[in-house]
Design a protein around this motif. Structure first.
Motif, mmCIF file in Angstrom:
data_model
loop_
_atom_site.group_PDB
_atom_site.id
_atom_site.type_symbol
_atom_site.label_atom_id
_atom_site.label_comp_id
_atom_site.label_asym_id
_atom_site.label_seq_id
_atom_site.Cartn_x
_atom_site.Cartn_y
_atom_site.Cartn_z
ATOM 1 N N VAL A 1 -13.512 22.625 -29.017
ATOM 2 C CA VAL A 1 -12.832 22.115 -27.824
ATOM 3 C C VAL A 1 -11.580 22.964 -27.617
ATOM 4 C CG1 VAL A 1 -11.753 20.132 -26.723
ATOM 5 C CG2 VAL A 1 -13.664 19.796 -28.295
ATOM 6 N N LEU A 2 -11.389 23.406 -26.407
ATOM 7 C CA LEU A 2 -10.258 24.275 -26.094
ATOM 8 C C LEU A 2 -9.282 23.574 -25.157
ATOM 9 C CD1 LEU A 2 -12.298 27.524 -25.384
ATOM 10 C CD2 LEU A 2 -11.165 26.891 -27.503
ATOM 11 N N LEU A 3 -8.021 23.978 -25.269
ATOM 12 C CA LEU A 3 -7.012 23.496 -24.337
ATOM 13 C C LEU A 3 -6.226 24.714 -23.857
ATOM 14 C CD1 LEU A 3 -5.727 20.948 -23.025
ATOM 15 C CD2 LEU A 3 -3.977 21.093 -24.815
ATOM 16 N N GLN A 4 -6.440 25.076 -22.620
ATOM 17 C CA GLN A 4 -5.693 26.170 -22.006
ATOM 18 C C GLN A 4 -4.436 25.591 -21.375
ATOM 19 O OE1 GLN A 4 -6.310 29.563 -21.963
ATOM 20 N NE2 GLN A 4 -4.299 29.722 -20.993
ATOM 21 N N MET A 5 -3.286 26.107 -21.776
ATOM 22 C CA MET A 5 -2.005 25.594 -21.295
ATOM 23 C C MET A 5 -1.267 26.721 -20.588
ATOM 24 S SD MET A 5 -0.852 23.302 -24.577
ATOM 25 C CE MET A 5 -0.564 24.727 -25.624
ATOM 26 N N ASN A 6 -1.002 26.532 -19.316
ATOM 27 C CA ASN A 6 -0.330 27.548 -18.505
ATOM 28 C C ASN A 6 1.019 27.045 -18.016
ATOM 29 O OD1 ASN A 6 -2.603 29.247 -18.717
ATOM 30 N ND2 ASN A 6 -3.540 28.305 -16.915
ATOM 31 N N ASN A 7 1.868 27.983 -17.648
ATOM 32 C CA ASN A 7 3.185 27.649 -17.116
ATOM 33 C C ASN A 7 3.903 26.650 -18.026
ATOM 34 O OD1 ASN A 7 5.361 27.670 -15.364
ATOM 35 N ND2 ASN A 7 4.456 26.158 -13.965
ATOM 36 N N LEU A 8 3.944 26.982 -19.280
ATOM 37 C CA LEU A 8 4.516 26.065 -20.267
ATOM 38 C C LEU A 8 6.010 25.877 -20.057
ATOM 39 C CD1 LEU A 8 2.432 27.198 -23.317
ATOM 40 C CD2 LEU A 8 2.587 24.857 -22.485
ATOM 41 N N ARG A 9 6.458 24.682 -20.383
ATOM 42 C CA ARG A 9 7.867 24.291 -20.220
ATOM 43 C C ARG A 9 8.417 23.828 -21.558
ATOM 44 N NH1 ARG A 9 6.186 20.248 -15.273
ATOM 45 N NH2 ARG A 9 5.487 21.866 -13.794
ATOM 46 N N PRO A 10 9.721 23.862 -21.737
ATOM 47 C CA PRO A 10 10.293 23.385 -23.006
ATOM 48 C C PRO A 10 9.870 21.958 -23.349
ATOM 49 C CG PRO A 10 11.930 24.614 -21.772
ATOM 50 C CD PRO A 10 10.733 24.484 -20.871
ATOM 51 N N GLU A 11 9.667 21.130 -22.353
ATOM 52 C CA GLU A 11 9.260 19.746 -22.627
ATOM 53 C C GLU A 11 7.816 19.633 -23.111
ATOM 54 O OE1 GLU A 11 10.581 20.937 -19.798
ATOM 55 O OE2 GLU A 11 9.655 20.026 -18.013
ATOM 56 N N ASP A 12 7.074 20.722 -23.099
ATOM 57 C CA ASP A 12 5.728 20.723 -23.675
ATOM 58 C C ASP A 12 5.759 20.935 -25.184
ATOM 59 O OD1 ASP A 12 4.677 22.553 -20.788
ATOM 60 O OD2 ASP A 12 4.337 20.421 -21.198
ATOM 61 N N THR A 13 6.939 21.202 -25.726
ATOM 62 C CA THR A 13 7.076 21.384 -27.165
ATOM 63 C C THR A 13 6.656 20.122 -27.899
ATOM 64 O OG1 THR A 13 8.844 23.016 -26.963
ATOM 65 C CG2 THR A 13 8.721 21.788 -29.030
ATOM 66 N N ALA A 14 5.694 20.270 -28.812
ATOM 67 C CA ALA A 14 5.148 19.116 -29.531
ATOM 68 C C ALA A 14 4.136 19.614 -30.561
ATOM 69 C CB ALA A 14 4.463 18.157 -28.569
ATOM 70 N N VAL A 15 3.728 18.710 -31.402
ATOM 71 C CA VAL A 15 2.552 18.953 -32.230
ATOM 72 C C VAL A 15 1.350 18.454 -31.438
ATOM 73 C CG1 VAL A 15 1.362 18.446 -34.390
ATOM 74 C CG2 VAL A 15 3.855 18.712 -34.368
ATOM 75 N N TYR A 16 0.359 19.309 -31.317
ATOM 76 C CA TYR A 16 -0.829 18.978 -30.541
ATOM 77 C C TYR A 16 -1.971 18.644 -31.496
ATOM 78 C CZ TYR A 16 1.376 20.374 -26.213
ATOM 79 O OH TYR A 16 2.218 20.434 -25.114
ATOM 80 N N TYR A 17 -2.609 17.506 -31.233
ATOM 81 C CA TYR A 17 -3.671 17.005 -32.089
ATOM 82 C C TYR A 17 -4.995 16.939 -31.341
ATOM 83 C CZ TYR A 17 0.140 15.311 -35.053
ATOM 84 O OH TYR A 17 1.257 15.209 -35.849
ATOM 85 N N CYS A 18 -6.047 17.274 -32.042
ATOM 86 C CA CYS A 18 -7.400 17.098 -31.549
ATOM 87 C C CYS A 18 -7.950 15.783 -32.112
ATOM 88 C CB CYS A 18 -8.255 18.276 -32.011
ATOM 89 S SG CYS A 18 -9.968 18.240 -31.494
ATOM 90 N N ALA A 19 -8.757 15.090 -31.323
ATOM 91 C CA ALA A 19 -9.293 13.804 -31.764
ATOM 92 C C ALA A 19 -10.703 13.620 -31.238
ATOM 93 C CB ALA A 19 -8.395 12.671 -31.271
ATOM 94 N N ALA A 20 -11.473 12.798 -31.963
ATOM 95 C CA ALA A 20 -12.848 12.503 -31.574
ATOM 96 C C ALA A 20 -13.067 10.994 -31.528
ATOM 97 C CB ALA A 20 -13.823 13.145 -32.549
ATOM 98 N N ASP A 21 -13.667 10.557 -30.444
ATOM 99 C CA ASP A 21 -14.034 9.146 -30.265
ATOM 100 C C ASP A 21 -15.560 9.082 -30.307
ATOM 101 O OD1 ASP A 21 -14.498 6.569 -29.452
ATOM 102 O OD2 ASP A 21 -13.329 6.708 -27.607
ATOM 103 N N VAL A 22 -16.085 8.382 -31.305
ATOM 104 C CA VAL A 22 -17.543 8.433 -31.507
ATOM 105 C C VAL A 22 -18.301 7.493 -30.584
ATOM 106 C CG1 VAL A 22 -17.166 9.078 -33.917
ATOM 107 C CG2 VAL A 22 -17.634 6.704 -33.340
ATOM 108 N N SER A 23 -17.630 6.505 -30.050
ATOM 109 C CA SER A 23 -18.308 5.570 -29.135
ATOM 110 C C SER A 23 -17.345 5.185 -28.027
ATOM 111 C CB SER A 23 -18.791 4.325 -29.877
ATOM 112 O OG SER A 23 -17.722 3.699 -30.549
ATOM 113 N N PRO A 24 -17.123 6.108 -27.110
ATOM 114 C CA PRO A 24 -16.109 5.862 -26.082
ATOM 115 C C PRO A 24 -16.474 4.725 -25.144
ATOM 116 C CG PRO A 24 -17.345 7.864 -25.622
ATOM 117 C CD PRO A 24 -17.757 7.409 -26.967
#
Length: 125
Positions: free
Chosen positions: A79-102
């Motif tokens: 799974v990819l996340l393309q992030m453009n025009n990044l801003r200082p407020e986008d600073t964070a730890v980014y986590y990937c997650a899976a939901d097995v039965s959404p």
């Protein structure tokens, strides 16, 4: 069991771009929903975007539409996340997650069964 490993984080200047990757090991069933969340220092974890494995349905946090794009590569279990025009407020730890039965909102943190360890994104002003 599903193991998720994020990569692609780093330091970028304001206005720059990054692409995060989440590699999933184990079987990703067509019923799964995959998502990205983020958590900034001193703040709660928040929903960024999600995609369903079967029909590629995408959802985004309203505030991020137009700048962030989620995609999935079923052949690579990625799974990819393309992030453009990044801003200082986008600073964070980014986590990937899976939901097995959404069966709830894509942004419901408690719905997700598996989480990666996170990757740090820092946007300098």
């Amino acid at each position: 069991q599903v193991q998720l490993v994020e990569s692609g984080g780093g330091l970028v200047q304001s206005g720059g771009s990054l692409r995060l990757s989440c590699a999933a090991s184990g079987t990703i069933y067509s019923s799964y929903r995959m998502a990205w969340f983020r958590q900034a220092p001193g703040k709660e974890r928040e929903f960024v975007a999600s995609v369903t494995w079967r029909n590629n349905k995408k959802d985004y946090a309203d505030s991020l539409k137009g700048r962030f794009t989620i995609s999935r590569d079923a052949a690579e279990n990625t799974v990819l996340l393309q992030m453009n025009n990044l801003r200082p407020e986008d600073t964070a730890v980014y986590y990937c997650a899976a939901d097995v039965s959404p069966d709830s909102s894509p942004g419901a943190i408690s719905a997700y069964d598996f989480w990666g360890q996170g990757t740090q994104v820092t946007v300098a002003s």
